[in-house]
Design a protein around this motif. Structure first.
Motif, PDB file in Angstrom:
ATOM      1  N   MET A   1       0.835  -1.152   0.005  1.00  0.00           N
ATOM      2  CA  MET A   1       0.134   0.004   0.064  1.00  0.00           C
ATOM      3  C   MET A   1       1.122   1.245   0.015  1.00  0.00           C
ATOM      4  N   ARG A   2       0.768   1.936  -0.876  1.00  0.00           N
ATOM      5  CA  ARG A   2       1.536   3.165  -0.941  1.00  0.00           C
ATOM      6  C   ARG A   2       0.755   4.379  -0.393  1.00  0.00           C
ATOM      7  N   HIS A   3       1.640   5.441   0.083  1.00  0.00           N
ATOM      8  CA  HIS A   3       0.822   6.499   0.676  1.00  0.00           C
ATOM      9  C   HIS A   3      -0.120   7.319  -0.361  1.00  0.00           C
ATOM     10  N   ASP A   4       0.164   6.954  -1.411  1.00  0.00           N
ATOM     11  CA  ASP A   4      -0.776   7.744  -2.482  1.00  0.00           C
ATOM     12  C   ASP A   4      -2.239   6.992  -2.350  1.00  0.00           C
ATOM     13  N   THR A   5      -2.547   5.932  -2.116  1.00  0.00           N
ATOM     14  CA  THR A   5      -3.791   5.408  -1.728  1.00  0.00           C
ATOM     15  C   THR A   5      -4.224   5.761  -0.731  1.00  0.00           C
ATOM     16  N   ILE A   6      -3.633   6.310   0.406  1.00  0.00           N
ATOM     17  CA  ILE A   6      -4.240   6.671   1.639  1.00  0.00           C
ATOM     18  C   ILE A   6      -4.624   8.034   1.422  1.00  0.00           C
ATOM     19  N   GLU A   7      -3.782   9.053   0.649  1.00  0.00           N
ATOM     20  CA  GLU A   7      -3.919  10.483   0.474  1.00  0.00           C
ATOM     21  C   GLU A   7      -5.209  10.859  -0.608  1.00  0.00           C
ATOM     22  N   ARG A   8      -5.481   9.602  -1.406  1.00  0.00           N
ATOM     23  CA  ARG A   8      -6.469   9.640  -2.382  1.00  0.00           C
ATOM     24  C   ARG A   8      -7.754   9.227  -1.841  1.00  0.00           C
ATOM     25  N   SER A   9      -7.906   8.635  -0.527  1.00  0.00           N
ATOM     26  CA  SER A   9      -9.142   8.394   0.007  1.00  0.00           C
ATOM     27  C   SER A   9      -9.376   9.098   1.242  1.00  0.00           C
ATOM     28  N   VAL A  10     -10.505   9.907   1.350  1.00  0.00           N
ATOM     29  CA  VAL A  10     -10.608  10.736   2.608  1.00  0.00           C
ATOM     30  C   VAL A  10     -11.135   9.580   3.744  1.00  0.00           C
ATOM     31  N   ASN A  11     -11.770   8.691   3.302  1.00  0.00           N
ATOM     32  CA  ASN A  11     -12.385   7.936   4.550  1.00  0.00           C
ATOM     33  C   ASN A  11     -11.444   7.024   5.112  1.00  0.00           C
ATOM     34  N   LEU A  12     -10.550   6.401   4.208  1.00  0.00           N
ATOM     35  CA  LEU A  12      -9.440   5.647   5.004  1.00  0.00           C
ATOM     36  C   LEU A  12      -8.466   6.493   5.510  1.00  0.00           C
ATOM     37  N   MET A  13      -8.320   7.600   5.189  1.00  0.00           N
ATOM     38  CA  MET A  13      -7.304   8.789   5.956  1.00  0.00           C
ATOM     39  C   MET A  13      -7.958   9.054   7.330  1.00  0.00           C
ATOM     40  N   MET A  14      -9.264   9.211   7.236  1.00  0.00           N
ATOM     41  CA  MET A  14      -9.767   9.642   8.532  1.00  0.00           C
ATOM     42  C   MET A  14      -9.641   8.638   9.466  1.00  0.00           C
ATOM     43  N   VAL A  15     -10.056   7.281   9.309  1.00  0.00           N
ATOM     44  CA  VAL A  15      -9.895   6.308  10.046  1.00  0.00           C
ATOM     45  C   VAL A  15      -8.396   6.145  10.534  1.00  0.00           C
ATOM     46  N   LEU A  16      -7.461   6.137   9.788  1.00  0.00           N
ATOM     47  CA  LEU A  16      -6.162   5.850  10.167  1.00  0.00           C
ATOM     48  C   LEU A  16      -5.889   7.407  11.229  1.00  0.00           C
ATOM     49  N   ILE A  17      -6.267   8.342  10.863  1.00  0.00           N
ATOM     50  CA  ILE A  17      -5.957   9.416  11.764  1.00  0.00           C
ATOM     51  C   ILE A  17      -6.606   9.225  12.988  1.00  0.00           C
ATOM     52  N   ILE A  18      -7.692   8.948  13.118  1.00  0.00           N
ATOM     53  CA  ILE A  18      -8.616   8.750  14.442  1.00  0.00           C
ATOM     54  C   ILE A  18      -7.807   7.747  15.089  1.00  0.00           C
ATOM     55  N   LEU A  19      -7.167   6.419  14.523  1.00  0.00           N
ATOM     56  CA  LEU A  19      -6.560   5.501  15.148  1.00  0.00           C
ATOM     57  C   LEU A  19      -5.409   6.001  15.742  1.00  0.00           C
ATOM     58  N   ALA A  20      -4.656   6.904  14.983  1.00  0.00           N
ATOM     59  CA  ALA A  20      -3.388   7.408  15.575  1.00  0.00           C
ATOM     60  C   ALA A  20      -3.525   8.238  16.665  1.00  0.00           C
ATOM     61  N   VAL A  21      -4.382   9.188  16.478  1.00  0.00           N
ATOM     62  CA  VAL A  21      -4.438  10.230  17.681  1.00  0.00           C
ATOM     63  C   VAL A  21      -4.988   9.549  18.867  1.00  0.00           C
ATOM     64  N   SER A  22      -5.925   8.603  18.701  1.00  0.00           N
ATOM     65  CA  SER A  22      -6.571   7.815  19.689  1.00  0.00           C
ATOM     66  C   SER A  22      -5.635   7.258  20.885  1.00  0.00           C
ATOM     67  N   ILE A  23      -4.538   7.038  20.262  1.00  0.00           N
ATOM     68  CA  ILE A  23      -3.807   5.948  21.295  1.00  0.00           C
ATOM     69  C   ILE A  23      -3.169   6.677  22.393  1.00  0.00           C
ATOM     70  N   GLY A  24      -2.989   7.958  22.342  1.00  0.00           N
ATOM     71  CA  GLY A  24      -2.620   8.720  23.632  1.00  0.00           C
ATOM     72  C   GLY A  24      -3.500   8.860  24.538  1.00  0.00           C
ATOM     73  N   GLY A  25      -4.841   8.936  24.127  1.00  0.00           N
ATOM     74  CA  GLY A  25      -5.925   9.180  24.840  1.00  0.00           C
ATOM     75  C   GLY A  25      -6.338   8.006  25.607  1.00  0.00           C
ATOM     76  N   LEU A  26      -6.152   6.733  24.612  1.00  0.00           N
ATOM     77  CA  LEU A  26      -6.571   5.452  25.332  1.00  0.00           C
ATOM     78  C   LEU A  26      -5.557   5.026  26.386  1.00  0.00           C
ATOM     79  N   VAL A  27      -4.149   5.378  26.233  1.00  0.00           N
ATOM     80  CA  VAL A  27      -3.389   4.913  27.127  1.00  0.00           C
ATOM     81  C   VAL A  27      -3.262   6.007  28.428  1.00  0.00           C
ATOM     82  N   GLU A  28      -3.739   7.496  28.246  1.00  0.00           N
ATOM     83  CA  GLU A  28      -3.194   8.126  29.336  1.00  0.00           C
ATOM     84  C   GLU A  28      -4.561   8.383  29.916  1.00  0.00           C
ATOM     85  N   LEU A  29      -5.745   8.740  29.537  1.00  0.00           N
ATOM     86  CA  LEU A  29      -6.914   8.870  29.989  1.00  0.00           C
ATOM     87  C   LEU A  29      -7.727   7.716  30.604  1.00  0.00           C
ATOM     88  N   ILE A  30      -8.110   6.639  29.743  1.00  0.00           N
ATOM     89  CA  ILE A  30      -8.861   5.614  30.346  1.00  0.00           C
ATOM     90  C   ILE A  30      -8.557   5.061  31.484  1.00  0.00           C
TER      91      ILE A  30
END
Lengths: 202, 302
Positions: A1-30
């Motif tokens: 999978m090339r970054h090209d695929t992620i950058e051209r799909s808003v939905n996929l990019m959104m899911v991956l961003i949410i995954l990436a930024v939620s790690i901190g919250g999951l580990v620190e807040l919950i």
């Protein structure tokens, strides 16, 4: 999978961003939600009495937190002036907590008992009468506003629903307790109870 | 916190760091290094402005790796991974305790030496007074004012008039334990409006502010009956009870008829909050000596 695929799909990019930024919250807040230090009241901490709860809401409504923090940090320069540093267990009944992030005025976490009721009243009526260099606004008009008993009862019921240990008797008698009580009286009662659970240091 | 959550934090953090490292090294290998036509990113501006699909510069990637190395080092040194306390054994609480212990070692002997001095001598000691002044600035100015001249209801500390006494024990007790004055509301006992108004004039006549007219003069037996228990029969007051001397020209709440009327109708409950817990014994004494010295000039003039 090339970054090209992620950058051209808003939905996929959104899911991956949410995954990436939620790690901190999951580990620190919950995990904190299951920490007894943050969830259980510290020694001497009880739910706000109805009149103090009414005062707390005046405090929040007037935006006192804009200039006054309620968190003594664990530094000598702070504890010398204000008293023991604040712990998480002391704020379990604060919804929301009043830590604040700016001190135009002093920290109020342990202001209870530091001044007399009469001082607090005069100071709220006209801060300059006692502290000539003060930039605090006057709150004299709080004297003319009665505490709303119905609103207070509803608040107590809500807090009970959320798990604060108010008894049914406390809620039933709340309206009678604040009869003839002004918002000024309630605010002073709130201030005079702040941080009095811990005091002795020397 | 249950052990599960410690492991949750530790494993979650470590797995995420490893994943970040993999992602960065993986993405560094992506993308063409040559310049064939199909390796353009596909945007076109101003008709002919296009962009090659090249990997991020090396220095940029190294910043990511440095961040990860820093993070790993940090998590080894400091508490971050669940219940692991870190190789340096650092904690906020320990740091605070160390700061307090260092300060106690440095400053406590100074306070102890001053507190061991005789009170009168201490009150004239310039360095002790510097300490006292900074304690005063921290704890007292909000009521007694930065010039120590007080305000209505908050005593002037620069005069030689003492509500609760001027001995070492009395001043230290005032500071450490606080004081609560109890002037009761007396209007009903004084016989309503007329009696209260007459008593106001009688009280003012005690210090010679106004002449006692016939109505006021007749209040003298009432004063003895109602007021002398605290203010004494001659109105000179009693420092044991914090009852002011009514015959001098020092007025805590003002000498106006209105101010005296308020005291008689509503009572007065002046409160000096206790500061013993904040100050401790040694500092209370140093502060007391400083306050005592504030009125030294007036005392010598007497």
């Amino acid at each position: 999978m090339r970054h090209d695929t992620i950058e051209r799909s808003v939905n996929l990019m959104m899911v991956l961003i949410i995954l990436a930024v939620s790690i901190g919250g999951l580990v620190e807040l919950i995990p904190l939600m299951y920490s007894s230090e943050a969830n259980e009241p510290a020694e001497g901490i009880e739910v706000y009495s109805p009149i103090r709860l009414a005062g707390r809401d005046v405090y929040v409504r007037e935006g006192c937190y804009n200039c006054h923090s309620q968190m003594v940090r664990p530094f000598r320069s702070e504890t010398e002036r204000y008293g023991p540093y604040t712990t998480a267990g002391e704020t379990v009944y604060d919804r929301p907590f009043q830590f604040g992030s700016k001190r135009t005025g002093p920290d109020l976490a342990r202001v209870g008992g530091r001044y007399s009721d009469a001082w607090q009243r005069l100071h709220l009526q006209n801060p300059r009468a006692l502290v000539p260099e003060s930039t605090m606004p006057t709150y004299a008009w709080l004297e003319d506003r009665p505490v709303d008993p119905e609103l207070l009862t509803a608040k107590l019921e809500t807090l009970q629903f959320l798990g604060d240990p108010y008894t049914d008797e406390q809620i039933a008698s709340a309206a009678a307790e604040v009869e003839g009580v002004s918002e000024m009286d309630a605010l002073i009662a709130y201030l005079q109870g702040l941080g009095t659970n811990r005091r002795n240091r020397r | 916190m249950p052990a599960f959550w410690h492991w949750f934090i530790a494993i979650g953090t470590v797995v995420f760091i490893i994943w970040c490292a993999w992602l960065i090294s993986w993405s560094a290998k992506q993308g063409p290094q040559n310049v064939a036509d199909e390796d353009l990113v596909g945007h076109k501006w101003d008709g002919d402005l296009e962009e090659w699909n090249n990997p991020a510069p090396k220095w940029w990637l190294y910043l990511y790796f440095i961040t990860i190395i820093w993070g790993v080092g940090y998590l080894i040194a400091y508490p971050g991974l669940g219940a692991f306390e870190g190789a340096l054994d650092w904690s906020q609480h320990n740091q605070y305790e160390a700061e307090m212990a260092a300060a106690a070692e440095r400053y406590d002997p100074i306070y102890e030496d001053f507190a061991a001095m005789e009170f009168e001598e201490l009150s004239r000691h310039p360095e002790a007074n510097q300490l006292g002044a900074s304690l005063y600035a921290s704890y007292c100015t909000t009521c007694h004012g930065s010039d120590a001249r007080g305000a209505a209801g908050y005593p002037n500390l620069t005069d030689d008039d003492w509500l609760w006494g001027d001995s070492e024990a009395q001043i230290v007790s005032t500071i450490a334990n606080g004081r609560v004055a109890v002037m009761p509301a007396l209007a009903p006992a004084l016989g309503g409006d007329e009696g209260t108004a007459n008593m106001v004039r009688y009280v003012r006549s005690l210090s010679g502010i106004e002449e006692a007219d016939s109505g006021a003069a007749s209040m003298q037996p009432m004063f003895v009956a109602l007021c002398s228990a605290c203010h004494m029969a001659d109105g000179t007051g009693n420092p044991m009870l914090g009852a002011p001397n009514l015959t001098d020209d020092v007025w805590l709440y003002g000498s106006s008829s209105d101010a005296i009327m308020t005291a008689l109708v509503h009572g007065r409950n002046g409160v000096m909050p206790a500061h013993g817990d904040l100050l401790g014994t040694n500092r209370s004494k140093i502060l007391a000596a400083y306050v005592y010295n504030l009125s030294a000039a007036e005392r010598q003039a007497d």
